[in-house]
Design a protein around this motif. Sequence first.
Motif, PDB file in Angstrom:
ATOM      1  N   SER A 148       0.822  -1.212   0.000  1.00 51.56           N
ATOM      2  CA  SER A 148       0.000   0.000   0.000  1.00 51.56           C
ATOM      3  C   SER A 148       0.849   1.251   0.000  1.00 51.56           C
ATOM      4  N   TRP A 202       1.004   3.242  -2.290  1.00 49.09           N
ATOM      5  CA  TRP A 202       0.249   4.307  -2.963  1.00 49.09           C
ATOM      6  C   TRP A 202      -0.571   5.118  -1.963  1.00 49.09           C
ATOM      7  N   VAL A 203      -0.964   4.471  -0.867  1.00 50.19           N
ATOM      8  CA  VAL A 203      -1.723   5.205   0.142  1.00 50.19           C
ATOM      9  C   VAL A 203      -0.869   6.335   0.716  1.00 50.19           C
ATOM     10  N   PHE A 204       0.412   6.049   0.924  1.00 48.15           N
ATOM     11  CA  PHE A 204       1.286   7.090   1.483  1.00 48.15           C
ATOM     12  C   PHE A 204       1.472   8.237   0.487  1.00 48.15           C
ATOM     13  N   GLN A 205       1.594   7.823  -0.765  1.00 47.20           N
ATOM     14  CA  GLN A 205       1.784   8.879  -1.770  1.00 47.20           C
ATOM     15  C   GLN A 205       0.532   9.746  -1.897  1.00 47.20           C
ATOM     16  N   VAL A 206      -0.634   9.063  -1.881  1.00 47.89           N
ATOM     17  CA  VAL A 206      -1.875   9.830  -1.930  1.00 47.89           C
ATOM     18  C   VAL A 206      -1.976  10.732  -0.707  1.00 47.89           C
ATOM     19  N   THR A 207      -1.545  10.213   0.448  1.00 49.99           N
ATOM     20  CA  THR A 207      -1.564  11.019   1.675  1.00 49.99           C
ATOM     21  C   THR A 207      -0.676  12.249   1.526  1.00 49.99           C
ATOM     22  N   LEU A 262       0.106  13.810  -1.186  1.00 50.39           N
ATOM     23  CA  LEU A 262      -0.552  14.787  -2.054  1.00 50.39           C
ATOM     24  C   LEU A 262      -1.757  15.413  -1.345  1.00 50.39           C
ATOM     25  N   CYS A 263      -2.384  14.608  -0.470  1.00 47.64           N
ATOM     26  CA  CYS A 263      -3.514  15.132   0.292  1.00 47.64           C
ATOM     27  C   CYS A 263      -3.078  16.290   1.183  1.00 47.64           C
ATOM     28  N   ILE A 264      -1.883  16.156   1.755  1.00 50.36           N
ATOM     29  CA  ILE A 264      -1.372  17.250   2.591  1.00 50.36           C
ATOM     30  C   ILE A 264      -1.225  18.513   1.731  1.00 50.36           C
ATOM     31  N   VAL A 265      -0.637  18.333   0.545  1.00 54.16           N
ATOM     32  CA  VAL A 265      -0.481  19.471  -0.375  1.00 54.16           C
ATOM     33  C   VAL A 265      -1.846  20.055  -0.735  1.00 54.16           C
TER      34      VAL A 265
END
Lengths: 120, 253
Positions: free
Chosen positions: B11, B13-18, B20-23
């Motif tokens: 997972s 990708w979850v960290f990467q999505v996270t 981008l979510c911060i951004v």
Amino acid sequence: MIWLPFGGLVIGFLTVYWMPTRIPSAFAPYLSVATLAGLDSIFGGIRAGIEGKFHDDIFITGFAMNAILAAALVYLGVQIGADLYLAAVVALGGRVFLNLSLIRRYWLTQTSLRRRRDAS
Amino acid sequence: MSTISPTSRSSSWVFQVTALCIVLGMLLALSFKTQRQVIKEGMPDRMDALRAAFMMTKQDNQRLQRDLARTKARYERMAAQQASGIRSARGLEQALTEAKLLAGTVAVRGPGVVVTIHDSPKLDPSETRKDVIENYLAHDYDIQNVTNELFGAGAEAISINGQRLVANSSIRCVGAAVMVNSVRIAPPFIIKAIGDPSALEKALTTPGGAADGLILLDMIEIKKSNSITVPAYTGSSPIFRSQPVTSPSGKSR
């Protein structure tokens, strides 16, 4: 695990919200399309992740390119006096909805599969 | 290869999505703040405009109310006259007097200001450049500006060196002199205006007003007075082509 992105969203939001940073209001339209590009990338990323087709290079460049293209459209629109940012808003907004519906579908099939497996 | 469950797979990708979510959260917050700023910036302009419009409407309203009171009083008077049967001569005479006052064919007396415009004493005698000297001389347009400003401030009668300004008066430059009502006059130009003395004076002395440049060069003196006499218009009245138009209300009278 799935709540991690939401936590990140809240953290990022609060960080900037409490900071005294300000930007000129002339940049407001750029900022809104950049936000929309980010939203599109995140839902696209979640969908790709669920489908198992996630590639980090596509994910990051997708966000960057969408943001840059949208900002360029806004700039061009300001120069020629047409609301071109609407094009970015419509395109990105449509994709957000599409990705959301796909994510919902995957999630529903997944839960129904599990329920059937539990029942049998 | 499992394709459905997000948790069964690696997972990352979850960290990467996270990330981008911060951004995205930051962008959202910035958007929020900017949008609020935009709204706040838009407000004061509107408030100012509204305030100005309100003040203007209020003033108009007051003026109209005064007009109404005056017209009503006149109406009462005329009705009373009519009732008592003296309708003929006096009402007509009054109308004629009013028309004469407006036309400037009678001399009038009242409070007002006396404005004197002359060439500037600040001109350096050794100055030879013609365009510079021009700036220190009293011109026809100086008089035009001042009289225009005086009328704008509510002046009821104005004369320049004894020439009464009437409806078809002109103020023109003829060489070294100025022509008013087709009569040549020379500086100093003495402008007599009847009206509210302080209002007239204020209209001229307002910074950026018509007389601003004249004040700067000591070219103008303004004196308030309680009693000024403005002479009557003495020229001919060259009305050859104009015919009065009978309005529907005029016909019924």
